[in-house]
Design an enzyme around this catalytic site. Structure first.
Site, mmCIF file in Angstrom:
data_model
loop_
_atom_site.group_PDB
_atom_site.id
_atom_site.type_symbol
_atom_site.label_atom_id
_atom_site.label_comp_id
_atom_site.label_asym_id
_atom_site.label_seq_id
_atom_site.Cartn_x
_atom_site.Cartn_y
_atom_site.Cartn_z
ATOM 1 N N HIS A 14 6.506 -5.944 -4.406
ATOM 2 C CA HIS A 14 5.382 -5.067 -4.070
ATOM 3 C C HIS A 14 4.577 -5.710 -2.941
ATOM 4 O O HIS A 14 3.639 -6.482 -3.182
ATOM 5 C CB HIS A 14 4.496 -4.834 -5.304
ATOM 6 C CG HIS A 14 3.505 -3.726 -5.126
ATOM 7 N ND1 HIS A 14 3.497 -2.593 -5.917
ATOM 8 C CD2 HIS A 14 2.476 -3.568 -4.251
ATOM 9 C CE1 HIS A 14 2.508 -1.800 -5.541
ATOM 10 N NE2 HIS A 14 1.871 -2.370 -4.526
ATOM 11 N N HIS A 16 3.019 -4.478 0.999
ATOM 12 C CA HIS A 16 2.842 -3.419 1.994
ATOM 13 C C HIS A 16 2.970 -4.003 3.405
ATOM 14 O O HIS A 16 2.299 -4.982 3.739
ATOM 15 C CB HIS A 16 1.471 -2.774 1.833
ATOM 16 C CG HIS A 16 1.331 -1.969 0.573
ATOM 17 N ND1 HIS A 16 1.549 -0.612 0.519
ATOM 18 C CD2 HIS A 16 1.004 -2.339 -0.695
ATOM 19 C CE1 HIS A 16 1.354 -0.175 -0.714
ATOM 20 N NE2 HIS A 16 1.020 -1.210 -1.477
ATOM 21 N N ASP A 18 1.898 -2.777 6.282
ATOM 22 C CA ASP A 18 0.652 -2.704 7.046
ATOM 23 C C ASP A 18 -0.461 -3.524 6.419
ATOM 24 O O ASP A 18 -1.525 -3.686 7.017
ATOM 25 C CB ASP A 18 0.204 -1.257 7.241
ATOM 26 C CG ASP A 18 0.249 -0.433 5.972
ATOM 27 O OD1 ASP A 18 0.784 -0.916 4.956
ATOM 28 O OD2 ASP A 18 -0.237 0.720 5.980
ATOM 29 N N GLY A 171 -2.230 5.247 -2.671
ATOM 30 C CA GLY A 171 -3.486 5.810 -2.195
ATOM 31 C C GLY A 171 -4.465 6.041 -3.329
ATOM 32 O O GLY A 171 -4.232 5.620 -4.467
ATOM 33 N N HIS A 198 2.700 3.678 -7.766
ATOM 34 C CA HIS A 198 1.390 3.079 -8.011
ATOM 35 C C HIS A 198 0.715 3.849 -9.142
ATOM 36 O O HIS A 198 0.674 5.086 -9.116
ATOM 37 C CB HIS A 198 0.503 3.204 -6.770
ATOM 38 C CG HIS A 198 0.770 2.218 -5.687
ATOM 39 N ND1 HIS A 198 1.927 2.218 -4.954
ATOM 40 C CD2 HIS A 198 0.010 1.192 -5.210
ATOM 41 C CE1 HIS A 198 1.864 1.244 -4.056
ATOM 42 N NE2 HIS A 198 0.710 0.598 -4.191
ATOM 43 N N GLU A 201 -4.112 1.263 -11.016
ATOM 44 C CA GLU A 201 -4.496 0.109 -10.202
ATOM 45 C C GLU A 201 -5.999 -0.151 -10.298
ATOM 46 O O GLU A 201 -6.427 -1.262 -10.611
ATOM 47 C CB GLU A 201 -4.112 0.335 -8.741
ATOM 48 C CG GLU A 201 -4.487 -0.812 -7.824
ATOM 49 C CD GLU A 201 -4.057 -0.585 -6.379
ATOM 50 O OE1 GLU A 201 -4.198 -1.525 -5.579
ATOM 51 O OE2 GLU A 201 -3.573 0.527 -6.053
ATOM 52 N N ASP A 279 0.972 -7.756 -2.840
ATOM 53 C CA ASP A 279 0.377 -6.478 -2.443
ATOM 54 C C ASP A 279 0.102 -6.481 -0.947
ATOM 55 O O ASP A 279 0.816 -5.840 -0.180
ATOM 56 C CB ASP A 279 -0.889 -6.186 -3.243
ATOM 57 C CG ASP A 279 -1.281 -4.715 -3.235
ATOM 58 O OD1 ASP A 279 -0.422 -3.881 -2.889
ATOM 59 O OD2 ASP A 279 -2.424 -4.395 -3.600
#
Length: 338
Positions: A14, A16, A18, A171, A198, A201, A279
């Protein structure tokens, strides 16, 4: 004997794209933006990509406005993927599953296919240069219309077997349940694409149950799982892996003051396959070794428990059986020598 967890062979499931760029790369790419998309000369990039130590998920996500803005060319996307492979290799991450939302990278005229191809090129080059086996997870944004997620699911189907291994929803959670995107999830599933969502969270334990009902094979975060004992028991029974991101969870969850407050040890003790992940390496200013060290210290983990966490990630990955077997053997060899 103290273990050097930086040398522990690891899998990360996991992370990301970006959210895991190098700050100097962000600044360099920003300098090349055309005038209409350029940042002000005095813009403080370091501050902009560093969320508060305690914040809501929505506040945390604002930092991505910066990194997404500079990842609008094939060159930038390819570079970010390659550099991430280089960074993780330095701490002996052998298997890496990178996720990103391809439809957020179309502002400079790239097509969705070109966006995915650019990231896959970077990961392929990184694999060749650093020996990191990788898979790409395509993310749809849960606060967008169903048409958005359908397009991402179609992309995942087109690139299934060509580097893309899974479909995800990410998101803001509040008011955006995963059921909104049921058709996209079904399309990805029918195409043979894995599903990791997701859920739970920064709120909303009911969304974890919804993710399970939609066929999620792994749960991204799952921090709030303990607020729904029935679903917690179901996940333990089915042994659904949790992609836990300790530092990010500490920043966002609103229910922790320290790593020792994280419910991950509760889940671990229930037999749920807990995996450790970063993350967002940039936003949380950490790497995977840090996450292992923080958790090991917070819960006084034994060598066997650390080994179980490492093996959980391998077994939960969407990598080939060959890659899994090789990495599992490497982990077992590491502990045999410790």
């Amino acid at each position: 004997m103290l273990m050097d967890l930086r040398q522990l062979p690891k899998a990360e499931l996991h992370v990301h794209l970006d959210g895991s760029m190098r700050l100097p790369t962000v600044i360099e790419l920003a300098a090349d933006l055309p005038e209409e998309r350029a940042f002000p000369p005095s813009f403080d990039f370091a501050q902009a990509v560093t969320p508060p130590a305690r914040c809501t998920l929505d506040e945390y996500l604002k930092a991505f406005d910066i990194t997404v803005a500079v990842l609008q060319s094939a060159r930038a996307l390819q570079r970010a993927a390659y550099e991430l492979c280089e960074d993780v290799a330095q701490e002996n991450v052998r298997c890496l599953e990178v996720r990103f939302a391809p439809l957020l990278h179309l502002e400079a005229g790239l097509s969705p296919r070109e966006v995915v191809q650019a990231v896959l090129r970077g990961l392929h080059e990184g694999a060749q240069a650093f020996g990191v086996a990788s898979g790409l997870i395509l993310v749809a944004m849960r606060d967008r219309a169903p048409e958005h997620s359908m397009e991402v699911a179609q992309l995942a189907a087109q690139f299934s077997g060509k580097g893309v291994v899974a479909f995800d929803l990410a998101g803001p959670e509040r008011q955006h349940p995963p059921q909104i995107h049921r058709e996209a999830i079904a399309m990805a599933h029918e195409a043979g694409v894995h599903l990791t969502l997701h859920a739970g969270e920064g709120c909303c334990p009911e969304q974890i149950r919804a993710a399970l009902e939609l066929g999620a094979e792994r749960i991204g975060h799952g921090v709030y799982l303990h607020r729904d004992p029935v679903t917690e028991g179901l996940i333990a029974k089915r042994r659904i892996p949790l992609e836990v991101c300790p530092t990010s969870n500490l920043q966002i969850s609103g229910i922790m003051e320290s790593y020792a407050d994280h419910p991950l040890k509760r889940y671990f003790d229930l037999g749920i396959p807990v995996t450790l992940n970063t993350d967002n390496r940039l936003m949380s200013a950490i790497d995977l070794t840090h996450e292992y060290e923080a958790v090991a210290q917070a819960f006084s983990l034994s060598q066997d428990e650390i080994g179980t966490l490492a093996l959980n990630a391998v077994q939960a990955s969407f990598a080939t059986d060959e890659i899994k077997a090789e990495l599992q053997a490497s982990i077992e060899s590491f502990f045999a020598k410790s």
